[in-house]
Design an enzyme around this catalytic site. Sequence first.
Site, PDB file in Angstrom:
ATOM      1  N   CYS A   1      14.582  -5.830  -3.348  1.00 42.82           N
ATOM      2  CA  CYS A   1      14.216  -4.421  -3.278  1.00 42.82           C
ATOM      3  C   CYS A   1      15.337  -3.620  -2.628  1.00 42.82           C
ATOM      4  CB  CYS A   1      12.925  -4.252  -2.481  1.00 42.82           C
ATOM      5  SG  CYS A   1      12.316  -2.558  -2.602  1.00 42.82           S
TER       6      CYS A   1
ATOM      7  N   CYS B   1     -13.014  -7.503 -10.689  1.00 38.11           N
ATOM      8  CA  CYS B   1     -11.581  -7.837 -10.765  1.00 38.11           C
ATOM      9  C   CYS B   1     -11.206  -8.365 -12.151  1.00 38.11           C
ATOM     10  CB  CYS B   1     -11.252  -8.895  -9.722  1.00 38.11           C
ATOM     11  SG  CYS B   1      -9.501  -9.301  -9.717  1.00 38.11           S
TER      12      CYS B   1
ATOM     13  N   LEU C   1      -4.680 -10.838 -12.917  1.00 31.43           N
ATOM     14  CA  LEU C   1      -3.949 -12.067 -12.639  1.00 31.43           C
ATOM     15  C   LEU C   1      -2.526 -11.636 -12.355  1.00 31.43           C
ATOM     16  CD1 LEU C   1      -5.227 -14.287 -15.602  1.00 31.43           C
ATOM     17  CD2 LEU C   1      -5.994 -14.365 -13.206  1.00 31.43           C
TER      18      LEU C   1
ATOM     19  N   ASP D   1     -34.607  -7.732  44.750  1.00 32.96           N
ATOM     20  CA  ASP D   1     -35.567  -8.786  44.422  1.00 32.96           C
ATOM     21  C   ASP D   1     -35.890  -9.633  45.644  1.00 32.96           C
ATOM     22  OD1 ASP D   1     -35.528 -11.934  42.873  1.00 32.96           O
ATOM     23  OD2 ASP D   1     -37.118 -10.453  42.626  1.00 32.96           O
TER      24      ASP D   1
ATOM     25  N   ARG E   1      -0.237  -8.726 -13.960  1.00 30.58           N
ATOM     26  CA  ARG E   1       0.832  -8.089 -13.191  1.00 30.58           C
ATOM     27  C   ARG E   1       1.979  -9.082 -13.112  1.00 30.58           C
ATOM     28  NH1 ARG E   1      -1.291  -3.816  -9.865  1.00 30.58           N
ATOM     29  NH2 ARG E   1       0.441  -4.153  -8.429  1.00 30.58           N
TER      30      ARG E   1
ATOM     31  N   ARG F   1       1.404  -4.846 -16.045  1.00 32.97           N
ATOM     32  CA  ARG F   1       2.106  -3.985 -15.103  1.00 32.97           C
ATOM     33  C   ARG F   1       3.288  -4.764 -14.540  1.00 32.97           C
ATOM     34  NH1 ARG F   1       1.599   0.584 -12.529  1.00 32.97           N
ATOM     35  NH2 ARG F   1      -0.446   1.011 -13.434  1.00 32.97           N
TER      36      ARG F   1
ATOM     37  N   TYR G   1       5.785  -1.781   6.150  1.00 31.35           N
ATOM     38  CA  TYR G   1       4.530  -2.502   5.935  1.00 31.35           C
ATOM     39  C   TYR G   1       4.684  -3.618   4.931  1.00 31.35           C
ATOM     40  CZ  TYR G   1       4.640   0.881   2.136  1.00 31.35           C
ATOM     41  OH  TYR G   1       5.031   1.645   1.068  1.00 31.35           O
ATOM     42  N   CYS G   2       5.877  -3.717   4.370  1.00 31.48           N
ATOM     43  CA  CYS G   2       6.044  -4.636   3.252  1.00 31.48           C
ATOM     44  C   CYS G   2       7.062  -5.726   3.495  1.00 31.48           C
ATOM     45  CB  CYS G   2       6.428  -3.837   2.022  1.00 31.48           C
ATOM     46  SG  CYS G   2       6.818  -4.798   0.593  1.00 31.48           S
TER      47      CYS G   2
ATOM     48  N   CYS H   1     -13.697  -6.580  -5.750  1.00 27.03           N
ATOM     49  CA  CYS H   1     -13.492  -7.897  -6.364  1.00 27.03           C
ATOM     50  C   CYS H   1     -14.485  -8.190  -7.490  1.00 27.03           C
ATOM     51  CB  CYS H   1     -13.598  -8.979  -5.295  1.00 27.03           C
ATOM     52  SG  CYS H   1     -12.419  -8.779  -3.954  1.00 27.03           S
TER      53      CYS H   1
HETATM   54  N1  LIG Z   1      -7.442  -6.170  -3.623  1.00 28.58           N
HETATM   55  C1  LIG Z   1      -6.540  -5.915  -4.547  1.00 28.58           C
HETATM   56  N2  LIG Z   1      -5.811  -4.803  -4.462  1.00 28.58           N
HETATM   57  C2  LIG Z   1      -4.918  -4.585  -5.433  1.00 28.58           C
HETATM   58  C3  LIG Z   1      -4.704  -5.455  -6.481  1.00 28.58           C
HETATM   59  N3  LIG Z   1      -3.743  -4.962  -7.278  1.00 28.58           N
HETATM   60  C4  LIG Z   1      -3.362  -3.813  -6.729  1.00 28.58           C
HETATM   61  N4  LIG Z   1      -4.078  -3.577  -5.622  1.00 28.58           N
HETATM   62  C5  LIG Z   1      -3.985  -2.420  -4.741  1.00 28.58           C
HETATM   63  O1  LIG Z   1      -3.601  -1.320  -5.502  1.00 28.58           O
HETATM   64  C6  LIG Z   1      -2.432  -0.761  -4.951  1.00 28.58           C
HETATM   65  C7  LIG Z   1      -1.643  -0.071  -6.010  1.00 28.58           C
HETATM   66  O2  LIG Z   1      -1.228  -1.009  -6.942  1.00 28.58           O
HETATM   67  P1  LIG Z   1      -0.490  -0.607  -8.256  1.00 28.58           P
HETATM   68  O3  LIG Z   1       0.676  -1.503  -8.404  1.00 28.58           O
HETATM   69  O4  LIG Z   1      -0.221   0.832  -8.284  1.00 28.58           O
HETATM   70  O5  LIG Z   1      -1.493  -1.012  -9.385  1.00 28.58           O
HETATM   71  P2  LIG Z   1      -2.965  -0.586  -9.832  1.00 28.58           P
HETATM   72  O6  LIG Z   1      -3.708   0.066  -8.744  1.00 28.58           O
HETATM   73  O7  LIG Z   1      -3.539  -1.776 -10.467  1.00 28.58           O
HETATM   74  O8  LIG Z   1      -2.653   0.491 -10.890  1.00 28.58           O
HETATM   75  P3  LIG Z   1      -3.538   1.056 -12.093  1.00 28.58           P
HETATM   76  O9  LIG Z   1      -3.155   0.275 -13.257  1.00 28.58           O
HETATM   77  O10 LIG Z   1      -3.083   2.435 -12.175  1.00 28.58           O
HETATM   78  O11 LIG Z   1      -4.964   0.916 -11.721  1.00 28.58           O
HETATM   79  C8  LIG Z   1      -1.762  -1.909  -4.274  1.00 28.58           C
HETATM   80  O12 LIG Z   1      -0.878  -1.506  -3.301  1.00 28.58           O
HETATM   81  C9  LIG Z   1      -2.945  -2.595  -3.700  1.00 28.58           C
HETATM   82  O13 LIG Z   1      -3.356  -1.906  -2.559  1.00 28.58           O
HETATM   83  C10 LIG Z   1      -5.502  -6.614  -6.535  1.00 28.58           C
HETATM   84  O14 LIG Z   1      -5.418  -7.444  -7.411  1.00 28.58           O
HETATM   85  N5  LIG Z   1      -6.395  -6.807  -5.543  1.00 28.58           N
HETATM   86  C1  LIG Z   2       5.041  -4.377  -3.285  1.00 33.81           C
HETATM   87  S1  LIG Z   2       5.190  -2.832  -4.048  1.00 33.81           S
HETATM   88  C2  LIG Z   2       6.113  -3.314  -5.444  1.00 33.81           C
HETATM   89  C3  LIG Z   2       6.500  -2.227  -6.351  1.00 33.81           C
HETATM   90  C4  LIG Z   2       7.481  -1.202  -5.816  1.00 33.81           C
HETATM   91  N1  LIG Z   2       8.544  -1.750  -5.081  1.00 33.81           N
HETATM   92  C5  LIG Z   2       6.763  -0.127  -5.032  1.00 33.81           C
HETATM   93  O1  LIG Z   2       6.993  -0.024  -3.827  1.00 33.81           O
HETATM   94  O2  LIG Z   2       5.976   0.563  -5.632  1.00 33.81           O
HETATM   95  C6  LIG Z   2       3.651  -2.407  -4.830  1.00 33.81           C
HETATM   96  C7  LIG Z   2       2.682  -1.590  -4.029  1.00 33.81           C
HETATM   97  O3  LIG Z   2       2.164  -2.314  -2.928  1.00 33.81           O
HETATM   98  C8  LIG Z   2       1.952  -1.451  -1.842  1.00 33.81           C
HETATM   99  N2  LIG Z   2       1.932  -2.186  -0.584  1.00 33.81           N
HETATM  100  C9  LIG Z   2       2.899  -2.952  -0.061  1.00 33.81           C
HETATM  101  N3  LIG Z   2       2.539  -3.485   1.110  1.00 33.81           N
HETATM  102  C10 LIG Z   2       1.282  -3.060   1.348  1.00 33.81           C
HETATM  103  C11 LIG Z   2       0.364  -3.266   2.396  1.00 33.81           C
HETATM  104  N4  LIG Z   2       0.659  -4.023   3.433  1.00 33.81           N
HETATM  105  N5  LIG Z   2      -0.828  -2.687   2.296  1.00 33.81           N
HETATM  106  C12 LIG Z   2      -1.143  -1.907   1.233  1.00 33.81           C
HETATM  107  N6  LIG Z   2      -0.321  -1.684   0.209  1.00 33.81           N
HETATM  108  C13 LIG Z   2       0.879  -2.247   0.270  1.00 33.81           C
HETATM  109  C14 LIG Z   2       3.143  -0.532  -1.954  1.00 33.81           C
HETATM  110  O4  LIG Z   2       2.917   0.682  -1.318  1.00 33.81           O
HETATM  111  C15 LIG Z   2       3.270  -0.349  -3.425  1.00 33.81           C
HETATM  112  O5  LIG Z   2       2.525   0.768  -3.855  1.00 33.81           O
HETATM  113  S1  SF4 Z   3      -7.176 -10.037  -6.852  1.00 28.68           S
HETATM  114 FE1  SF4 Z   3      -9.258  -9.470  -7.438  1.00 28.68          FE
HETATM  115  S2  SF4 Z   3     -10.580 -10.933  -6.371  1.00 28.68           S
HETATM  116 FE2  SF4 Z   3      -8.565 -11.003  -5.380  1.00 28.68          FE
HETATM  117  S3  SF4 Z   3      -8.687  -9.522  -3.718  1.00 28.68           S
HETATM  118 FE3  SF4 Z   3      -7.872  -8.412  -5.482  1.00 28.68          FE
HETATM  119  S4  SF4 Z   3      -9.680  -7.511  -6.454  1.00 28.68           S
HETATM  120 FE4  SF4 Z   3     -10.431  -9.119  -5.075  1.00 28.68          FE
HETATM  121  S1  SF4 Z   4       6.706  -1.618  -0.982  1.00 28.86           S
HETATM  122 FE1  SF4 Z   4       8.004  -3.414  -0.706  1.00 28.86          FE
HETATM  123  S2  SF4 Z   4       8.782  -3.815  -2.718  1.00 28.86           S
HETATM  124 FE2  SF4 Z   4       8.027  -1.735  -2.764  1.00 28.86          FE
HETATM  125  S3  SF4 Z   4       9.736  -0.439  -2.168  1.00 28.86           S
HETATM  126 FE3  SF4 Z   4       8.741  -0.953  -0.305  1.00 28.86          FE
HETATM  127  S4  SF4 Z   4       9.810  -2.761   0.422  1.00 28.86           S
HETATM  128 FE4  SF4 Z   4      10.281  -2.522  -1.700  1.00 28.86          FE
END
Ligand SMILES: Nc1nc2c(ncn2[C@@H]2O[C@H](COP(=O)(O)OP(=O)(O)OP(=O)(O)O)[C@@H](O)[C@H]2O)c(=O)[nH]1
Ligand SMILES: C[S@@+](CC[C@H](N)C(=O)[O-])C[C@H]1O[C@@H](n2cnc3c(N)ncnc32)[C@H](O)[C@@H]1O
Ligand code: SF4
Ligand code: SF4
Length: 595
Positions: free
Chosen positions: A69, A304, A307, A561, A62, A112, A75-76, A301
């Site tokens: 942004c 997983c 990276l 008691d 990734r 990604r 939440y972000c 995990c």
């Molecule tokens: N624990 C954990 N959660 C992750 C990780 N990467 C993504 N996620 C979770 O997956 C959500 C969606 O991430 P996306 O950017 O859509 O990527 P993705 O789920 O890997 O997408 P796909 O390639 O479609 O599987 C994030 O908001 C996280 O909640 C990771 O490395 N570890």
């Molecule tokens: C940081 S954003 C970056 C990419 C893009 N800006 C977007 O919003 O899709 C990637 C993903 O992380 C998720 N995300 C951000 N903060 C999060 C949180 N606190 N818990 C779970 N998912 C979160 C967002 O909903 C989004 O789907």
């Molecule tokens: S990056 Fe991999 S090992 Fe780390 S929290 Fe996400 S799924 Fe678990």
């Molecule tokens: S999740 Fe974070 S990076 Fe993605 S749109 Fe919202 S503020 Fe921007």
Amino acid sequence: MIYSEKARNYATSLPSMHRAVTAYMFHFVLNPDFLPQKLNDNILPFSAFLRDGFGRRHNYLRISLTEKCNLRCQYCMPEEGVKLTPRNQLLSTSEVLTLARLFVQEGVDKIRLTGGEPLIRADVLDIIAELKKLQGLKTLAVTTNGINLSRLLPKLKGAGLDLINISLDSLVPAKFEFIVRRKGFHKVMEGIDKAAELGYNPVKINCVVMRGLNEDELLDFVALTETKPLEVRFIEYMPFDGNKWNFKKMVSYQEMLDRIRQRWPDLERLQAGPADTAKIFKVPGFTGQLGFITSMSDNFCSSCNRLRITADGNLKVCLFGNSEVSLRDALRSGAPDEELLQIIGAAVGRKKKQHAGMFSISQMKNRPMILIGGYAQPSGPDARTALSPRTPGTLVFSTKPMSPKPNSVRMFHNHNSSQINRESRSNQTRSSSDTQLSHVDSQGRATMVDIGGKPPTCRTATACATVILGSTAFRLLRDIQLAKGDALTVAQLAGIMASKQTSSLIPLCHPLPLDHASIAFQLDSQQSAVIITATCRTTGRTGVEMEALTAASVAALTVYDMCKAVSHDIIITDVKLLSKTGGKKDFNRHPSLEN
Ligand SMILES: Nc1nc2c(ncn2[C@@H]2O[C@H](COP(=O)(O)OP(=O)(O)OP(=O)(O)O)[C@@H](O)[C@H]2O)c(=O)[nH]1
Ligand SMILES: C[S@@+](CC[C@H](N)C(=O)[O-])C[C@H]1O[C@@H](n2cnc3c(N)ncnc32)[C@H](O)[C@@H]1O
Ligand code: SF4
Ligand code: SF4
């Protein structure tokens, strides 16, 4: 891990053609844990630099293209944004491509692009077009907030984009704007439609579910999959630096599934890919599907394969790990590929088996999500405004939702305290999202309510108990002539000590620091009874009625008691709360007895 290290060191001394195979063989021969898993794995060798001490192969990279942004999701990221890395310290286009090439050469076959918002980076099309040329890269994906999508998608597709994930947390325009603190709902919806129109299937929709904010829209999101080729993924809200994560804000997978199953009992589980983040389901007959990303309640995990490279060029081997290594610095100091691989291999080798669990990760230091890429951090006052039980008031969005149910009106409000406060269960009619008992989780098991987000207040409670002794025991007690001694002095101490032990005695009770505890007695000669009154006071987040009730009960037992040698016909009765103050709702049974 030692075995992996040896394999790596030896492998880097070899010509690159033999490197992967040799490292693989070393792994195989030297690592006793390796053999059983290998037999199940793909027979092809995989770079030792991308394999960790647990045999996980990291073929998914990734890359965060930017820290910036155009939204400010609660939440972000904080409303004012985050402190941005100076431009010259961010990876340039060619540095992104150089690193990507190196990883793909070693076995990464999926990249990604994320952020921040990747689609605001001016050279995103060039990056995609160049990445697409990398031999061995099978999948090129983007995660986006969708704001610029409908405009850019035809070109992104033309450049070679394979997969698109779009974030959308509400189907109610006003609520969407509240969550992301910007306008743009219709642009995102257009982007989603455009993706479907251009043949992306499924178009993945990421929805972070937060209690009291959008949890009431689960069914509406599922309903979207009836006719559209979407995979709506409900994401458990995750903690990041400064995002004020709190257990009560997270709606667990099990709870979401339960709610959806009530509406669609025949929901089918589908087989997900071995390293997928989501557990996938489908309503029979619907075009699309739904998924749950359960990072908090059931981590994935063990499989997983990820990276990440941050926009400032750090390699992060785990989303929840705080160790990072700068590939940018190595690259800029002219390090050859072999040296970069050593750095990468060492970092991957240090990767932990799994994240430390939701309570630990909520305590740990990590980047805000926006600076990691993949998801971000709610920080700053507004995240609290949206979710904290401290905030009084009810936010009502009456804008008509994009819901198949014609007359439904969306509301969201801070009802957290009704869920977290043991004092406030009760006579109120509850909304469906409120019906879960506060001490029982979605699987029906006992849970201690999280009161962490409540402000401490001064709280008092008074409880009483009556011990009917009979005339002989009553007289001996009154005249301090019992064989065991002064019953009331002993009972008084017992009650005070018991109040301090309440949380050890009552399983789901919170330990509270007591500011004061007192026990008083009234002698009722007409009834031959002792009436015990216990009062407790604390400065805390939850009430002290259990302490007062425990104190009164144990004082009563102690009186029993002390007197039981005289009579077995002693009755303990009328154990009850008389008053409490300082919580959401005061209670007063007998104003005259209040302290
Ligand atoms: N624990 C954990 N959660 C992750 C990780 N990467 C993504 N996620 C979770 O997956 C959500 C969606 O991430 P996306 O950017 O859509 O990527 P993705 O789920 O890997 O997408 P796909 O390639 O479609 O599987 C994030 O908001 C996280 O909640 C990771 O490395 N570890
Ligand atoms: C940081 S954003 C970056 C990419 C893009 N800006 C977007 O919003 O899709 C990637 C993903 O992380 C998720 N995300 C951000 N903060 C999060 C949180 N606190 N818990 C779970 N998912 C979160 C967002 O909903 C989004 O789907
Ligand atoms: S990056 Fe991999 S090992 Fe780390 S929290 Fe996400 S799924 Fe678990
Ligand atoms: S999740 Fe974070 S990076 Fe993605 S749109 Fe919202 S503020 Fe921007």
